[in-house]
Design a protein around this motif. Structure first.
Motif: not given
Length: 181
Positions: A2-5, A7-8, A169
């Motif tokens: 997902n986009s949060s990963l 971003d991280l 992940h």
């Protein structure tokens, strides 16, 4: 993924532990010599394409990578790193041979010694703004980071010396590629 990963990863501070690209069928020779690739399993044509694609994906996703890329001394890991990130950006680290050795017959004490050093290397916090890439080998099932597919990536968050690390992940090459669309 997902986009949060994403971003991280763009923020940096992570270790991307990557298994090399697909290697030729067979086994490494008993007289394996790191100076002579013919004594080893090497990248197949698919493995070479996977390595090039991996580097393109990270660049296109704008995931910052710190250099040098660390690899084990096996020809297949060095070539994977060179194709993905450029010959000049690769540094061979003999420790990563130890991960390969975990698949052999080792005493419990030797296996623990290797895993302790491995853990200490993955605990080291990194500065924000870039990620470290290590290209090495898969682990036996249930040990270390476990089984990793060809060009699979385990995203690791180092918690600092003595504090362990967290697996954030596990990504296949296809997982990364799906973010490009």
């Amino acid at each position: 993924m997902n986009s949060s990963l994403l971003d991280l990863l763009r923020g940096g501070g992570y270790i991307l532990y990557v298994r090399h690209g697909e290697a030729t069928v067979g086994v490494d020779q008993p007289y394996l010599n790191f100076q002579y690739c013919f004594t080893q399993r090497n990248l197949s044509e698919l493995g070479r394409r996977q390595a090039i694609y991996y580097g393109e994906i990270l660049r296109n996703l704008r995931i910052p990578i710190g250099y040098p890329i660390l690899t084990s001394p096996f020809c297949r890991t060095i070539e994977t790193a060179q194709l993905a990130f450029g010959r000049e950006n690769v540094q061979i680290d003999p420790f990563w041979i130890e991960i390969y050795r975990l698949s052999g017959y080792l005493s419990g004490g030797e296996q623990r010694r290797i895993l302790d050093i491995f853990r200490s290397r993955l605990e080291i916090k990194l500065p924000l703004g870039s990620n470290r890439v290590i290209i090495a080998h898969s682990f036996p099932d249930g040990i270390g980071l476990g089984q990793i597919p060809n060009m699979g990536t385990v995203v690791v968050n180092p918690r600092g010396q003595g504090n362990g690390f967290e697996i954030v992940h596990r990504l296949s090459l296809a997982d990364f590629a799906s973010l490009l669309s």
